[in-house]
Design a protein around this motif. Sequence first.
Motif, PDB file in Angstrom:
ATOM      1  N   ASN A  94       0.872  -1.182   0.000  1.00 48.13           N
ATOM      2  CA  ASN A  94       0.000   0.000   0.000  1.00 48.13           C
ATOM      3  C   ASN A  94       0.899   1.220   0.000  1.00 48.13           C
ATOM      4  O   ASN A  94       1.549   1.530   0.992  1.00 48.13           O
ATOM      5  CB  ASN A  94      -0.902  -0.013   1.230  1.00 48.13           C
ATOM      6  CG  ASN A  94      -1.810   1.202   1.301  1.00 48.13           C
ATOM      7  OD1 ASN A  94      -1.695   2.130   0.499  1.00 48.13           O
ATOM      8  ND2 ASN A  94      -2.715   1.206   2.264  1.00 48.13           N
ATOM      9  N   SER A 671     -11.196  -0.158 -18.086  1.00 50.58           N
ATOM     10  CA  SER A 671     -11.344   0.916 -17.108  1.00 50.58           C
ATOM     11  C   SER A 671     -12.822   1.160 -16.903  1.00 50.58           C
ATOM     12  O   SER A 671     -13.666   0.429 -17.409  1.00 50.58           O
ATOM     13  CB  SER A 671     -10.624   2.185 -17.589  1.00 50.58           C
ATOM     14  OG  SER A 671     -11.118   2.577 -18.864  1.00 50.58           O
ATOM     15  N   THR A 674     -16.950   1.970 -10.672  1.00 47.68           N
ATOM     16  CA  THR A 674     -16.867   2.879  -9.523  1.00 47.68           C
ATOM     17  C   THR A 674     -15.427   3.180  -9.122  1.00 47.68           C
ATOM     18  O   THR A 674     -15.129   4.259  -8.611  1.00 47.68           O
ATOM     19  CB  THR A 674     -17.615   2.283  -8.320  1.00 47.68           C
ATOM     20  OG1 THR A 674     -17.103   0.965  -8.051  1.00 47.68           O
ATOM     21  CG2 THR A 674     -19.098   2.194  -8.595  1.00 47.68           C
ATOM     22  N   SER A 675     -14.514   2.237  -9.338  1.00 48.91           N
ATOM     23  CA  SER A 675     -13.110   2.460  -8.994  1.00 48.91           C
ATOM     24  C   SER A 675     -12.245   2.740 -10.216  1.00 48.91           C
ATOM     25  O   SER A 675     -11.023   2.859 -10.097  1.00 48.91           O
ATOM     26  CB  SER A 675     -12.560   1.231  -8.248  1.00 48.91           C
ATOM     27  OG  SER A 675     -13.271   0.985  -7.057  1.00 48.91           O
ATOM     28  N   ASN A 676     -12.877   2.842 -11.390  1.00 45.12           N
ATOM     29  CA  ASN A 676     -12.172   3.047 -12.664  1.00 45.12           C
ATOM     30  C   ASN A 676     -11.124   1.973 -12.910  1.00 45.12           C
ATOM     31  O   ASN A 676     -10.060   2.238 -13.472  1.00 45.12           O
ATOM     32  CB  ASN A 676     -11.528   4.434 -12.720  1.00 45.12           C
ATOM     33  CG  ASN A 676     -11.224   4.864 -14.157  1.00 45.12           C
ATOM     34  OD1 ASN A 676     -11.950   4.503 -15.084  1.00 45.12           O
ATOM     35  ND2 ASN A 676     -10.151   5.612 -14.351  1.00 45.12           N
ATOM     36  N   MET A 677     -11.414   0.748 -12.468  1.00 41.45           N
ATOM     37  CA  MET A 677     -10.489  -0.364 -12.639  1.00 41.45           C
ATOM     38  C   MET A 677     -11.045  -1.446 -13.554  1.00 41.45           C
ATOM     39  O   MET A 677     -10.500  -2.528 -13.642  1.00 41.45           O
ATOM     40  CB  MET A 677     -10.135  -0.961 -11.279  1.00 41.45           C
ATOM     41  CG  MET A 677      -9.321  -0.015 -10.417  1.00 41.45           C
ATOM     42  SD  MET A 677      -8.848  -0.753  -8.847  1.00 41.45           S
ATOM     43  CE  MET A 677      -7.884   0.604  -8.139  1.00 41.45           C
ATOM     44  N   THR A 679     -14.619  -3.331 -15.709  1.00 34.48           N
ATOM     45  CA  THR A 679     -15.877  -4.023 -15.435  1.00 34.48           C
ATOM     46  C   THR A 679     -15.991  -5.275 -16.304  1.00 34.48           C
ATOM     47  O   THR A 679     -15.296  -5.427 -17.307  1.00 34.48           O
ATOM     48  CB  THR A 679     -17.100  -3.130 -15.751  1.00 34.48           C
ATOM     49  OG1 THR A 679     -17.180  -2.920 -17.173  1.00 34.48           O
ATOM     50  CG2 THR A 679     -17.013  -1.790 -15.049  1.00 34.48           C
ATOM     51  N   GLN A 695     -17.626  -4.935 -10.987  1.00 37.78           N
ATOM     52  CA  GLN A 695     -16.790  -3.746 -10.994  1.00 37.78           C
ATOM     53  C   GLN A 695     -15.553  -4.045 -10.144  1.00 37.78           C
ATOM     54  O   GLN A 695     -15.678  -4.337  -8.959  1.00 37.78           O
ATOM     55  CB  GLN A 695     -17.536  -2.540 -10.444  1.00 37.78           C
ATOM     56  CG  GLN A 695     -18.810  -2.234 -11.208  1.00 37.78           C
ATOM     57  CD  GLN A 695     -19.461  -0.937 -10.746  1.00 37.78           C
ATOM     58  OE1 GLN A 695     -18.924   0.127 -10.950  1.00 37.78           O
ATOM     59  NE2 GLN A 695     -20.624  -1.052 -10.112  1.00 37.78           N
ATOM     60  N   THR A 697     -12.096  -3.559  -8.034  1.00 37.92           N
ATOM     61  CA  THR A 697     -11.712  -2.562  -7.032  1.00 37.92           C
ATOM     62  C   THR A 697     -10.232  -2.592  -6.685  1.00 37.92           C
ATOM     63  O   THR A 697      -9.793  -1.840  -5.830  1.00 37.92           O
ATOM     64  CB  THR A 697     -12.524  -2.768  -5.736  1.00 37.92           C
ATOM     65  OG1 THR A 697     -12.279  -4.097  -5.231  1.00 37.92           O
ATOM     66  CG2 THR A 697     -14.007  -2.587  -5.989  1.00 37.92           C
ATOM     67  N   GLY A 698      -9.449  -3.437  -7.329  1.00 40.28           N
ATOM     68  CA  GLY A 698      -8.013  -3.478  -7.075  1.00 40.28           C
ATOM     69  C   GLY A 698      -7.574  -4.755  -6.403  1.00 40.28           C
ATOM     70  O   GLY A 698      -6.804  -5.534  -6.959  1.00 40.28           O
ATOM     71  N   ASN A 702      -7.696  -5.629 -11.461  1.00 43.42           N
ATOM     72  CA  ASN A 702      -7.690  -4.286 -12.044  1.00 43.42           C
ATOM     73  C   ASN A 702      -7.320  -4.425 -13.512  1.00 43.42           C
ATOM     74  O   ASN A 702      -6.327  -5.035 -13.851  1.00 43.42           O
ATOM     75  CB  ASN A 702      -6.667  -3.401 -11.318  1.00 43.42           C
ATOM     76  CG  ASN A 702      -6.619  -1.995 -11.874  1.00 43.42           C
ATOM     77  OD1 ASN A 702      -7.396  -1.616 -12.746  1.00 43.42           O
ATOM     78  ND2 ASN A 702      -5.694  -1.200 -11.366  1.00 43.42           N
ATOM     79  N   GLY A 722      -3.674  -5.682 -10.355  1.00 39.79           N
ATOM     80  CA  GLY A 722      -4.507  -5.905  -9.185  1.00 39.79           C
ATOM     81  C   GLY A 722      -4.184  -7.220  -8.511  1.00 39.79           C
ATOM     82  O   GLY A 722      -3.273  -7.947  -8.912  1.00 39.79           O
TER      83      GLY A 722
END
Length: 806
Positions: A94, A671, A674-677, A679, A695, A697-698, A702, A722
């Motif tokens: 992180n 891309s 909701t997290s632009n990662m 779908t 969707q 989320t990482g 991703n 991801g």
Amino acid sequence: MNAASGHGTGQAALLALVLCLALPSLSFAQRFSVLKCFGVTTNLTGWNPLGALIEGPDGTLYGTTSAGQGSLAGTVFKMQKNGAGYATLKWFTNSLEGAAPQCSLALSGNVLYGTSLSGGSASCGTIFKLGTDGTGFSVLRTFFGADTNGNTPYAALVVSNGVLYGTACSGGTWGKGAVFKLNTDGSGYGLLAQFNTTNGASPYGRLTLSGNTLYGTTRLGGSYGYGTVFAVNTDGGAFQVLHQFSGPEGRSPKSGLVLAGDTLYGTTYVGGTYSYGTVFSLSTDGMVYTVLYHFSGYDGQGPFADLVLAGDTLYGTTLYGGSSYSGGLASGSGTVFAVSTNGSVFNTLKSFSGDGRAPQAGLLLSGNMLYGATCNGGDADAGLIYTLGTDGTGYTVLKPMSGCRDAGTPYGQLLLLGGTLYGTTYSGGSSNAGTVFKIDTSGSNYAVLRSLAAGDGTAPFAGLVAGGDTLYGTASTGGSSSLGTVFKLNTNGGAFAVLRSMDNTTGGNPRAGLVLAGNMLYGTAPNGPPSSGTVYKLGTNGLNFSVLKAFTGPEGSVPFGPLTLSGATLYGNAWSGGAHGWGTLFQINTNGGGFSVLYNSYQGSVANAPFTLANGFLYGTSSFQNYGVIFKVQTNGSAFTNYCIMPGGSDSLPAPGLLLAGNTFYGVTVSGGTSNMGTVFQVNVDGSCCTVLKQFTGGDGNGPSGGVVLSGNTLYGTTSSGGALGLGVVYRIDLPPVVCATLSGNTLALSWPGCEGLTGQLQYSTNLSQDAWHDLGSPIAMGTSPVTAFDSTGAGSRRFYRVRMY
């Protein structure tokens, strides 16, 4: 009648009631699962240890690594002095917590304190603490680039009486670095000194504390611009420059100092008689400076780290030089040396070769043994931990750092054969050049079938095709001309062979997968000749290669995508070129004849196919004004239309390819969401009912770039990044049952194809905001035979309905 979804309890799943559609993603989010996170975490050590080890009261060694695989940006670890008991205490995955720790740790009680060079919310570094058992990690300080309080801490900390002292190599009022203090609870941050070039600049080394005085070095600044030695009180008073380096006696010290009595000992990274660095001593009043040793190459080059002192002997490391020195800067693999405090005796204790390289870290002295780390070398060239006697004997590698080159970054589509998925990864493997892997649809029996190397072809972008038990694929680089290959191997990983090494004469750097028809393979290459790309064919035995089409630009150029075969006709697309410069859709016969441009794209780039062929139309995806769209065009090139905007919002850019099952397309966007990662979505062939199934989320993936495959009622796919280490995942989505509803007057009949034997309870609500659901009638036996669910006559106000499936 409206559709709604809710949250189930226990093992029950809630199904929203919609007309003849798969159910929205909120109602079956629990049906998504990750089968494989690329990047092995078991025994992963991290790479490139740069800081010296420290020893705890019980003899345990603690240290850091500065890098790792994927998104792993370093670790904190512990081990025993015999090499046993290695354990990772902290993974820096992180970036908000910090990244790339460059230095050793400070220990107080059972708490470790350290710095990271980067990471934090501004990517300018952090100060952190961590229990020796791996618990209690917290960020004590985050540095900011525009902050006058300093940033980018390179050196280790000094801890004394609940206060941490350290240096920031940049930032401050003049942007040249600072000396700071911070309480061990994260409070009381303050600057003790700031550098302004005149008094020094860019402190790299650890401070040395004696009484209430801190001693340190700067790499740059001073009268000559070659760095300084300074002193400052712990309250920020009495700052003074003790020495300014001029070059002949050394320059640019990157290490800290060691103190004995009233004498400081240190090193300069360069300078001296041979310009390869020096060992020096300096009185604490700055009056007496002495060069103890000038490095000349074969005895070492570039002393980087702090010295350690035992009696009248100083021990240290050089980053380069030694017996493998061949002349010039940065030559050789480095050394461990000993020099007497008066400079009269110098010995090279160890010259590194294949058993370690670049010992940037300093040494730990325990008894008559030295412990250290090399940044590189070892089996994976990721560095190692070693021990060496103070007399130069007994060199032992305690722990090779694991490069852990598991597969990573899958870009291509999966291939499903029976209950096994086959795919490629762009990176990873023993040479970090990509892999071919397999994994069962259950997530078990994962195996790397082939770790690609330069001669095999490297960095495969595309998926595989199969003929019997033989897999065929492409690699975008590598091979005899370094321009990619076409290869084959068996499904058990055996019989690997390069069928063709690509070149710029006939087509280079293939990024697309292959089409297999009989004993011929068909593909595209984006480069060559004349650097606009080709369509080619090749026999499965590696013979009969020929270029079917060499693009010149007006009819398209740079064909990245795979082909679609129908009869004897191949359909494909070129990423650029054509009448408007946005690419073309084309057709060509398998014998190379009949080439024609079906469509010149002009409103957005057409994604890298393959097309889906159905009912005389080619279906594909493209980007249009930052949206992903689905287009269709007749196989004769007429009736082109963008008819469906993909769900997930703007920037939902499509990945190539649509999977057609019945009347439904399934696809992915790299891309958006909701997290632009990215779908996973479904849409009816007529463009209706676009639904987001997942969707990302990482942590669960991703950037799903490889499309999906379908087996029964389950989709399988990959994400290119991801997951735990940011190297991508293999995932599955169990599709919800289709609920078909027929309304006749006020009576609704329901059926659930494929759900025979299951039971559902119909429920209704008159106010979704209150989430109050009520059973309606008895449980329903679900299946293909329509069931009269209810008669809404007299129901009153509008109701929302859902089905809880048991």
